[in-house]
Design a protein around this motif. Structure first.
Motif, PDB file in Angstrom:
ATOM      1  N   CYS A  72       9.023  10.937  -4.205  1.00  0.00           N
ATOM      2  CA  CYS A  72       7.918   9.993  -4.031  1.00  0.00           C
ATOM      3  C   CYS A  72       8.173   8.701  -4.804  1.00  0.00           C
ATOM      4  CB  CYS A  72       6.608  10.630  -4.505  1.00  0.00           C
ATOM      5  SG  CYS A  72       6.039  12.017  -3.494  1.00  0.00           S
ATOM      6  N   GLN A  73       8.743   8.833  -5.989  1.00  0.00           N
ATOM      7  CA  GLN A  73       9.029   7.652  -6.795  1.00  0.00           C
ATOM      8  C   GLN A  73      10.076   6.770  -6.128  1.00  0.00           C
ATOM      9  OE1 GLN A  73      10.600   8.514 -10.681  1.00  0.00           O
ATOM     10  NE2 GLN A  73      10.211   6.453 -11.452  1.00  0.00           N
ATOM     11  N   MET A 119       0.820  -1.208   0.000  1.00  0.00           N
ATOM     12  CA  MET A 119       0.000   0.000   0.000  1.00  0.00           C
ATOM     13  C   MET A 119       0.853   1.258   0.000  1.00  0.00           C
ATOM     14  SD  MET A 119      -3.075  -0.874  -0.306  1.00  0.00           S
ATOM     15  CE  MET A 119      -3.800   0.730   0.018  1.00  0.00           C
ATOM     16  N   ILE A 120       2.000   1.207   0.667  1.00  0.00           N
ATOM     17  CA  ILE A 120       2.884   2.377   0.685  1.00  0.00           C
ATOM     18  C   ILE A 120       3.389   2.681  -0.720  1.00  0.00           C
ATOM     19  CG2 ILE A 120       5.095   3.259   1.518  1.00  0.00           C
ATOM     20  CD1 ILE A 120       4.632   1.758   4.107  1.00  0.00           C
ATOM     21  N   SER A 121       3.789   1.638  -1.437  1.00  0.00           N
ATOM     22  CA  SER A 121       4.312   1.856  -2.787  1.00  0.00           C
ATOM     23  C   SER A 121       3.237   2.408  -3.705  1.00  0.00           C
ATOM     24  CB  SER A 121       4.882   0.551  -3.358  1.00  0.00           C
ATOM     25  OG  SER A 121       3.878  -0.440  -3.473  1.00  0.00           O
ATOM     26  N   VAL A 122       2.004   1.922  -3.584  1.00  0.00           N
ATOM     27  CA  VAL A 122       0.903   2.415  -4.416  1.00  0.00           C
ATOM     28  C   VAL A 122       0.594   3.873  -4.085  1.00  0.00           C
ATOM     29  CG1 VAL A 122      -1.555   2.153  -4.926  1.00  0.00           C
ATOM     30  CG2 VAL A 122      -0.090   0.133  -4.770  1.00  0.00           C
ATOM     31  N   LEU A 123       0.562   4.206  -2.788  1.00  0.00           N
ATOM     32  CA  LEU A 123       0.281   5.584  -2.371  1.00  0.00           C
ATOM     33  C   LEU A 123       1.313   6.549  -2.934  1.00  0.00           C
ATOM     34  CD1 LEU A 123      -1.131   7.747  -0.675  1.00  0.00           C
ATOM     35  CD2 LEU A 123       0.276   7.034   1.274  1.00  0.00           C
ATOM     36  N   PHE A 124       2.584   6.206  -2.800  1.00  0.00           N
ATOM     37  CA  PHE A 124       3.617   7.112  -3.287  1.00  0.00           C
ATOM     38  C   PHE A 124       3.695   7.112  -4.812  1.00  0.00           C
ATOM     39  CE2 PHE A 124       4.920   7.234   1.105  1.00  0.00           C
ATOM     40  CZ  PHE A 124       5.464   8.504   1.233  1.00  0.00           C
ATOM     41  N   ALA A 125       3.288   6.027  -5.445  1.00  0.00           N
ATOM     42  CA  ALA A 125       3.200   6.037  -6.906  1.00  0.00           C
ATOM     43  C   ALA A 125       2.105   6.996  -7.363  1.00  0.00           C
ATOM     44  CB  ALA A 125       2.921   4.627  -7.424  1.00  0.00           C
ATOM     45  N   LEU A 126       0.993   7.033  -6.632  1.00  0.00           N
ATOM     46  CA  LEU A 126      -0.089   7.972  -6.957  1.00  0.00           C
ATOM     47  C   LEU A 126       0.380   9.417  -6.775  1.00  0.00           C
ATOM     48  CD1 LEU A 126      -3.113   6.139  -5.298  1.00  0.00           C
ATOM     49  CD2 LEU A 126      -2.686   6.421  -7.743  1.00  0.00           C
ATOM     50  N   LEU A 127       1.121   9.681  -5.695  1.00  0.00           N
ATOM     51  CA  LEU A 127       1.652  11.033  -5.482  1.00  0.00           C
ATOM     52  C   LEU A 127       2.638  11.412  -6.587  1.00  0.00           C
ATOM     53  CD1 LEU A 127       2.248  10.942  -1.616  1.00  0.00           C
ATOM     54  CD2 LEU A 127       0.448  12.168  -2.846  1.00  0.00           C
ATOM     55  N   THR A 128       3.424  10.449  -7.035  1.00  0.00           N
ATOM     56  CA  THR A 128       4.347  10.699  -8.137  1.00  0.00           C
ATOM     57  C   THR A 128       3.590  11.054  -9.397  1.00  0.00           C
ATOM     58  OG1 THR A 128       5.886   9.088  -7.187  1.00  0.00           O
ATOM     59  CG2 THR A 128       6.245   9.723  -9.474  1.00  0.00           C
ATOM     60  N   ALA A 129       2.516  10.321  -9.676  1.00  0.00           N
ATOM     61  CA  ALA A 129       1.723  10.575 -10.873  1.00  0.00           C
ATOM     62  C   ALA A 129       1.125  11.977 -10.858  1.00  0.00           C
ATOM     63  CB  ALA A 129       0.615   9.531 -10.995  1.00  0.00           C
ATOM     64  N   ALA A 154      14.530   2.160 -13.133  1.00  0.00           N
ATOM     65  CA  ALA A 154      15.210   0.893 -12.855  1.00  0.00           C
ATOM     66  C   ALA A 154      16.496   1.126 -12.066  1.00  0.00           C
ATOM     67  CB  ALA A 154      15.503   0.166 -14.164  1.00  0.00           C
ATOM     68  N   LEU A 155      17.253   2.139 -12.463  1.00  0.00           N
ATOM     69  CA  LEU A 155      18.483   2.459 -11.747  1.00  0.00           C
ATOM     70  C   LEU A 155      18.184   2.965 -10.336  1.00  0.00           C
ATOM     71  CD1 LEU A 155      20.340   4.216 -14.692  1.00  0.00           C
ATOM     72  CD2 LEU A 155      21.108   2.117 -13.554  1.00  0.00           C
ATOM     73  N   MET A 156      17.103   3.728 -10.218  1.00  0.00           N
ATOM     74  CA  MET A 156      16.707   4.239  -8.901  1.00  0.00           C
ATOM     75  C   MET A 156      16.355   3.088  -7.958  1.00  0.00           C
ATOM     76  SD  MET A 156      13.527   6.784  -7.932  1.00  0.00           S
ATOM     77  CE  MET A 156      14.174   8.160  -8.885  1.00  0.00           C
ATOM     78  N   LYS A 157      15.605   2.111  -8.451  1.00  0.00           N
ATOM     79  CA  LYS A 157      15.236   0.975  -7.604  1.00  0.00           C
ATOM     80  C   LYS A 157      16.483   0.212  -7.154  1.00  0.00           C
ATOM     81  CE  LYS A 157      12.368  -3.160  -7.393  1.00  0.00           C
ATOM     82  NZ  LYS A 157      11.789  -2.753  -6.098  1.00  0.00           N
ATOM     83  N   ASP A 158      17.422   0.006  -8.077  1.00  0.00           N
ATOM     84  CA  ASP A 158      18.653  -0.704  -7.729  1.00  0.00           C
ATOM     85  C   ASP A 158      19.473   0.105  -6.722  1.00  0.00           C
ATOM     86  OD1 ASP A 158      20.338  -2.846  -7.832  1.00  0.00           O
ATOM     87  OD2 ASP A 158      21.330  -2.271  -9.683  1.00  0.00           O
ATOM     88  N   ALA A 159      19.523   1.424  -6.910  1.00  0.00           N
ATOM     89  CA  ALA A 159      20.263   2.274  -5.978  1.00  0.00           C
ATOM     90  C   ALA A 159      19.619   2.270  -4.595  1.00  0.00           C
ATOM     91  CB  ALA A 159      20.328   3.703  -6.520  1.00  0.00           C
ATOM     92  N   MET A 160      18.282   2.287  -4.538  1.00  0.00           N
ATOM     93  CA  MET A 160      17.596   2.272  -3.250  1.00  0.00           C
ATOM     94  C   MET A 160      17.844   0.971  -2.505  1.00  0.00           C
ATOM     95  SD  MET A 160      16.277   5.204  -2.847  1.00  0.00           S
ATOM     96  CE  MET A 160      15.270   4.886  -1.405  1.00  0.00           C
ATOM     97  N   ALA A 161      18.064  -0.130  -3.243  1.00  0.00           N
ATOM     98  CA  ALA A 161      18.402  -1.401  -2.589  1.00  0.00           C
ATOM     99  C   ALA A 161      19.756  -1.292  -1.897  1.00  0.00           C
ATOM    100  CB  ALA A 161      18.418  -2.527  -3.620  1.00  0.00           C
ATOM    101  N   ARG A 162      20.691  -0.565  -2.518  1.00  0.00           N
ATOM    102  CA  ARG A 162      22.004  -0.345  -1.887  1.00  0.00           C
ATOM    103  C   ARG A 162      21.846   0.467  -0.606  1.00  0.00           C
ATOM    104  NH1 ARG A 162      22.123  -3.252  -6.469  1.00  0.00           N
ATOM    105  NH2 ARG A 162      24.239  -3.849  -7.025  1.00  0.00           N
ATOM    106  N   LEU A 163      20.948   1.456  -0.631  1.00  0.00           N
ATOM    107  CA  LEU A 163      20.701   2.264   0.560  1.00  0.00           C
ATOM    108  C   LEU A 163      20.132   1.411   1.684  1.00  0.00           C
ATOM    109  CD1 LEU A 163      20.438   5.034   1.981  1.00  0.00           C
ATOM    110  CD2 LEU A 163      18.183   5.251   0.913  1.00  0.00           C
TER     111      LEU A 163
END
Length: 290
Positions: A61-62, A1-11, A176-185
Motif C-alpha cells: 500500500c505504501q 486521493m489515491i495516494s491518501v487512500l493507500f496511505a490510510l491503508l498503510t497506517a 524515500a528509496l521506495m519512492k525513487d525506485a517506483m519512479a524507475r518502474l
C-alpha cells in the motif's frame, strides 16, 4: 486521493503490526537484545508472524501511495496508525475505550489536520539524481550510528526511545528509496526497477529498521517507543521530501501552527500508547482496593 487512500491503508496495517510485534517481543529474554537470535525467537511466535504479514500488506500500500503522491504528504498520514488501530480493535473486541483514550485520538487527528493544512506540502519530482543520494546516505548513517551508540549505553525506556527513533529514521529512508525506485518502474518498467540500486537499498534499509524496531519494543514500553517512531518517521520523511525530491512546505509564521500540531500529535501518541489495547490487553486496569 489515491495516494491518501493507500496511505490510510498503510497506517491501519502498520499500526496493527506494531501492537502484535510488541506483544511478541516482550516475551523474549533481555539477554537476546541487539542479537540476531532475537529474530529467531520471534519467528516461533504466531503473533509476530501475523505482524510481519501486516507489514507486507503495508509495504504494498505504501508503494502505491508513494508512486502517486509526494512523500511529504504520504508519510505524515501514518501518524494516525495507532489511533485507527485502537478504534478498530475496540470495535472488534467490543471494548469501551476510556475518555482519556478518546482525547488521545482527538489530539492526534486534530494535530495531523492542523499540520497538513499549515505546512501544505506538495510539488517536487518523482525521482532523485543519483549523486544527491551520497550526502543523504552518509548523514543518515552517521545519525543512525549515533543513536545506536547512545542506546547501547542506556537501558529501559531510554534505550527503547532511542532505538525507536533509529527505526523511524530507517523507515523514512526506506520510504524515500521506495519512492525513487517506483519512479524507475513508472519510467522504464519492471526491468528498470530490478536494475535500480534503490530497490535493494530499500530492502536493506527496511530489514535494518525492522531489526531496530524489534529491539526498541523489547527494551522499552510502547509509551516510550511509539511517539519517537511516529513523529520521527513523519519528520525525517518530510526532510527527505524537501531535500531530495524538492517538495515544498510553507515556512515563516506557518511554523507556529506546525509546532502546535506536533505537540498535539506527541501528546496524543503518549496517551494512546498507555491504553491497555495498545499493550495488547483489552481489559481495563484493575482498581486497587485500600
Amino acid at each position: 486521493m489515491i495516494s491518501v487512500l493507500f496511505a490510510l491503508l498503510t497506517a491501519l496495517s502498520n499500526g496493527s503490526a506494531s501492537v502484535l510485534q510488541r506483544r511478541a517481543a516482550r516475551t523474549v529474554p533481555d539477554s537476546e537484545a541487539m542479537r540476531l537470535s532475537l529474530i529467531g525467537h520471534l519467528l516461533r511466535r504466531p503473533l509476530w508472524l501475523a505482524g510481519i504479514g501486516l507489514v507486507i500488506v503495508a509495504a504494498v500500500c505504501q508503494a502505491v501511495a508513494l508512486a502517486t503522491g509526494p512523500i511529504a504528504v504520504v508519510q505524515p498520514i501514518f501518524v494516525i496508525e495507532l489511533p485507527a488501530t485502537l478504534l478498530m480493535a475496540a470495535s472488534v473486541m467490543r471494548v469501551r475505550l476510556p475518555r482519556r483514550t478518546w482525547y488521545g485520538v482527538a489530539a492526534v487527528t486534530l494535530g495531523l489536520a492542523l499540520g497538513m493544512a499549515s505546512a501544505a506540502p506538495g510539488g517536487g519530482s518523482a525521482s532523485v539524481p543519483a549523486l544527491a543520494w551520497i550526502p543523504a546516505l552518509v548523514l543518515t548513517g552517521l545519525f543512525e550510528a549515533a543513536l545506536i551508540a547512545a542506546a547501547l549505553g542506556s537501558r529501559g525506556n531510554t534505550r527503547g526511545a532511542l532505538l525507536g527513533l533509529a527505526a523511524a529514521c530507517g523507515y523514512a529512508l526506506t520510504a524515500a528509496l521506495m519512492k525513487d525506485a517506483m519512479a524507475r518502474l513508472t519510467d522504464g518498467g519492471v526491468g528498470a526497477l530490478f536494475s535500480a540500486w534503490q530497490l535493494y537499498a530499500m530492502a536493506a534499509a527496511g530489514v535494518g529498521a525492522l531489526f531496530l524496531l524489534q529491539n526498541a519494543l523489547q527494551a522499552g514500553t510502547l509509551v516510550a517507543v511509539q511517539p519517537m517512531l511516529t513523529l520521527g518517521d513523519a519528520l525525517i520523511s518530510v526532510a527527505y521530501g524537501v531535500t531530495l525530491f524538492g517538495e515544498d512546505l510553507r515556512t515563516g509564521w506557518w511554523l507556529l501552527p506546525v509546532a502546535v500540531a506536533l505537540a498535539l500529535i506527541a501528546a496524543g501518541c503518549v496517551e494512546l500508547a498507555r491504553s491497555p489495547l495498545a499493550a495488547g490487553d483489552p481489559r481495563p486496569p484493575a482498581r486497587r482496593v485500600d
